[in-house]
Design a protein around this motif. Sequence first.
Motif, PDB file in Angstrom:
ATOM      1  N   SER A  80     -45.072  69.301   6.372  1.00 32.36           N
ATOM      2  CA  SER A  80     -45.907  68.173   6.829  1.00 32.36           C
ATOM      3  C   SER A  80     -45.956  67.034   5.825  1.00 32.36           C
ATOM      4  O   SER A  80     -46.071  67.254   4.616  1.00 32.36           O
ATOM      5  CB  SER A  80     -47.342  68.665   7.045  1.00 32.36           C
ATOM      6  OG  SER A  80     -47.377  69.525   8.140  1.00 32.36           O
ATOM      7  N   GLY A 107     -48.279  63.879   4.903  1.00 30.46           N
ATOM      8  CA  GLY A 107     -49.607  63.323   5.155  1.00 30.46           C
ATOM      9  C   GLY A 107     -49.573  61.808   5.045  1.00 30.46           C
ATOM     10  O   GLY A 107     -49.106  61.265   4.044  1.00 30.46           O
ATOM     11  N   LYS A 123     -46.029  58.014  12.647  1.00 38.39           N
ATOM     12  CA  LYS A 123     -46.224  59.435  12.984  1.00 38.39           C
ATOM     13  C   LYS A 123     -45.201  59.901  14.031  1.00 38.39           C
ATOM     14  O   LYS A 123     -44.694  61.025  13.959  1.00 38.39           O
ATOM     15  CB  LYS A 123     -47.656  59.647  13.505  1.00 38.39           C
ATOM     16  CG  LYS A 123     -48.000  61.089  13.838  1.00 38.39           C
ATOM     17  CD  LYS A 123     -49.445  61.163  14.290  1.00 38.39           C
ATOM     18  CE  LYS A 123     -49.875  62.426  14.967  1.00 38.39           C
ATOM     19  NZ  LYS A 123     -49.291  63.675  14.681  1.00 38.39           N
ATOM     20  N   PRO A 158     -40.566  61.887  12.268  1.00 36.65           N
ATOM     21  CA  PRO A 158     -40.012  63.214  12.575  1.00 36.65           C
ATOM     22  C   PRO A 158     -38.693  63.153  13.347  1.00 36.65           C
ATOM     23  O   PRO A 158     -37.966  64.144  13.409  1.00 36.65           O
ATOM     24  CB  PRO A 158     -41.111  63.870  13.420  1.00 36.65           C
ATOM     25  CG  PRO A 158     -42.348  63.140  13.065  1.00 36.65           C
ATOM     26  CD  PRO A 158     -41.915  61.726  12.832  1.00 36.65           C
ATOM     27  N   VAL A 201     -39.489  66.771   9.503  1.00 37.69           N
ATOM     28  CA  VAL A 201     -40.893  66.918   9.086  1.00 37.69           C
ATOM     29  C   VAL A 201     -41.819  66.683  10.282  1.00 37.69           C
ATOM     30  O   VAL A 201     -41.416  66.119  11.292  1.00 37.69           O
ATOM     31  CB  VAL A 201     -41.259  65.872   7.995  1.00 37.69           C
ATOM     32  CG1 VAL A 201     -40.499  66.120   6.716  1.00 37.69           C
ATOM     33  CG2 VAL A 201     -41.036  64.453   8.500  1.00 37.69           C
ATOM     34  N   SER A 202     -43.062  67.150  10.093  1.00 40.46           N
ATOM     35  CA  SER A 202     -44.102  66.719  11.027  1.00 40.46           C
ATOM     36  C   SER A 202     -44.998  65.756  10.233  1.00 40.46           C
ATOM     37  O   SER A 202     -45.013  65.791   9.003  1.00 40.46           O
ATOM     38  CB  SER A 202     -44.909  67.924  11.510  1.00 40.46           C
ATOM     39  OG  SER A 202     -45.599  68.485  10.423  1.00 40.46           O
ATOM     40  N   VAL A 203     -45.702  64.890  10.926  1.00 39.33           N
ATOM     41  CA  VAL A 203     -46.537  63.915  10.222  1.00 39.33           C
ATOM     42  C   VAL A 203     -47.986  64.077  10.670  1.00 39.33           C
ATOM     43  O   VAL A 203     -48.266  64.202  11.865  1.00 39.33           O
ATOM     44  CB  VAL A 203     -46.063  62.471  10.517  1.00 39.33           C
ATOM     45  CG1 VAL A 203     -46.974  61.448   9.848  1.00 39.33           C
ATOM     46  CG2 VAL A 203     -44.619  62.277  10.035  1.00 39.33           C
ATOM     47  N   GLN A 204     -48.869  64.112   9.681  1.00 44.72           N
ATOM     48  CA  GLN A 204     -50.295  64.208  10.004  1.00 44.72           C
ATOM     49  C   GLN A 204     -51.027  62.966   9.514  1.00 44.72           C
ATOM     50  O   GLN A 204     -50.831  62.554   8.366  1.00 44.72           O
ATOM     51  CB  GLN A 204     -50.900  65.431   9.310  1.00 44.72           C
ATOM     52  CG  GLN A 204     -50.444  66.744   9.909  1.00 44.72           C
ATOM     53  CD  GLN A 204     -51.191  67.909   9.265  1.00 44.72           C
ATOM     54  OE1 GLN A 204     -52.377  67.796   8.942  1.00 44.72           O
ATOM     55  NE2 GLN A 204     -50.501  69.023   9.107  1.00 44.72           N
ATOM     56  N   MET A 253     -49.907  69.677   2.231  1.00 43.62           N
ATOM     57  CA  MET A 253     -48.972  68.583   2.543  1.00 43.62           C
ATOM     58  C   MET A 253     -47.721  68.683   1.663  1.00 43.62           C
ATOM     59  O   MET A 253     -47.816  68.882   0.457  1.00 43.62           O
ATOM     60  CB  MET A 253     -49.635  67.218   2.301  1.00 43.62           C
ATOM     61  CG  MET A 253     -50.751  66.900   3.261  1.00 43.62           C
ATOM     62  SD  MET A 253     -50.136  66.799   4.949  1.00 43.62           S
ATOM     63  CE  MET A 253     -51.259  67.944   5.745  1.00 43.62           C
TER      64      MET A 253
END
Lengths: 190, 451
Positions: free
Chosen positions: A6, A8, A24, A28, A33-36, A72
């Motif tokens: 993730s 951040g 966001k 990706p 990755v994922s984005v928060q 993160m």
Amino acid sequence: MPPPPSIGLVPLGSVDQKILRHLKTTLPGILPVSVQLLKARPIPLHTYHIVREQHNSTQLLEYLAQDLPPGMFKVLGVTGVDLYIPILTYVFGEAQIGGDVALISLYRLSQELDGRLAPPHVFWPRIVKSGLHELGHTCNLKHCRQPDCIMQFSGSLEKLDQKNPHFCDYCRIMLNDYLEQQGITNVSER
Amino acid sequence: MLIPHKKFNLLVVDDELIIRESLAGWLQRDGYQVETADHGAQALEKAAAKHYDIMLVDVKMPEMDGLTLLKHIKEQNPDTAVVMMTAYGSIEDAVEAIKQGAFDYLLKPFDLEELSLTIDRLVQIQTLAMENVVLKERVAKIDRFEELVGQSEPMLQLYDTIMDVAQSDATVLITGETGTGKELVARAIHAQSPRGYAPFIAVNCGAFTEQLLESELFGHEKGAFTDAKFTKKGRLELAHSGTLFLDEVGDITMKMQIDLLRVLETHEFTRVGGTIPLHSDFRVIAATHQDLLAAIQEGTFRRDLYYRLNVVHIPVPPLRERRGDIPLLAEHFLVRYAAETNKKIDSIHPEALEAMRNYDWPGNVRELENAIERAVVIGKGRQIQLADLPFLGPTDRSAAVGRSLEEMERQHIAQVLEAEGGNISRTAQVLKINRTTLYHKLKKYGLKTCN
């Protein structure tokens, strides 16, 4: 298969939510990755240079790194203020090489070459490219001399606009090496 | 887009920590190896221990200012490109710095593009300069390798040995009579070796006094002795990543032998008058016409140095042991000197060639080369005649039989003296005696020189 690491996203000061949501959803698609979206943080006063009327980007990075949100992989700060480092007149962003934090400023990215406000189709690719470039630095990537690589240095908006939001083959290999070293396996550019 | 062939080393010199850190950090992101120094003396100290391709120097610094530092750098490391950094108020100093040899100046704070362009431009220039040096060296090497002429069995064996030895990093000792081409063999080994693109640095150890040889090999710091007006790099430093050729290694003094042995063991040394240890990575090829084993017996050459040098031994055959190559060599030199003197001489009379083949050539290939050069200069027709090689004419060996040793010596000295155009140094070299001995003999036999 383990979940992707993730990133951040931390707004520093007031940042338009549309911009954060764009990052966001876009990042990706390029990085594994994922984005928060994380809580906004205020910009500390000590980073402001009264004569230059800019914020010290290195100090802002240190501030970001002081209070890292847990879980993160990396943190990308986004701010609307103009950034500088002492030896340069301005920077579009900065990152700790191989570190945890990166930072981009929307201040100059939001302007056209003639100083007017940049239209969305120009402005939005810029923030994605700047974010990718700085995140690349946090993964130990240096400036690249391959044409068309996102890690190529761009000292002007014109050059930034010419770049595509992709890593060249060399940088992708090095990025994968870095991710594997961090224990993140089965990664490839999407 | 420029892609540098090597990692460029940069040194940032500024008394302000914040400037050093931000500039070094930025340049590291560009992939450069960056170090910093907070004052001029520290910068000079670092530059003495390591080569920096580019230095970014602040004009205004306490104690030693940027201009003074620039002056020292230009003396100490003339190859280092210097970019001055200055605030708006001190542009005059920056202009003065350009006059004194700085590459450019940047106004603080820099514009992103400006910094990048300046450094890129410098890297491009430095890369081209390096390529130029390498190419020049390669062209020179091609010329020299072509001079190793011969198809006789001893030469074919020599070529094989060169190719075998070139691939290793072993120290080589080349022995052979004067004029046999020991340096050409050394250059050929270097050219064929993995170090072939790096410098080949030759030192004729016999040509220097002890003090001069020490300064030539190790370099010296400014003021190390009366004539040391500038800091000078020694040949050990210049040979870094390449080959160091120590010609006439049998001629060096015992003190130098000890110094040399230490360097060959550690590859570390200090400049004369200096204290900073320097390291250089070079391969050693040594050569001598002397019998080093005899010199060891006589106590004039160190046994440990001999073993250090004699890892691989390559004897170069004298010309009389490869007479079959004489026509080939004669033709080679004829083509060269005819072209140099712009004379239309293109062949050698069979009689002259036969005489050359029968002659012993005590001065070896060098003597043959001199003979052809002289014949080309004095020759009148399109062909070299026996008369153009007068020293070969009276090689009436049968007539010599029965004569005394002294008579033969007199005749031989007279022949070589004439072949060398009356030049005392060259004659002494061919005869393998020193000039003083030659003078004594000339006096004894009543021989006259042209000078």
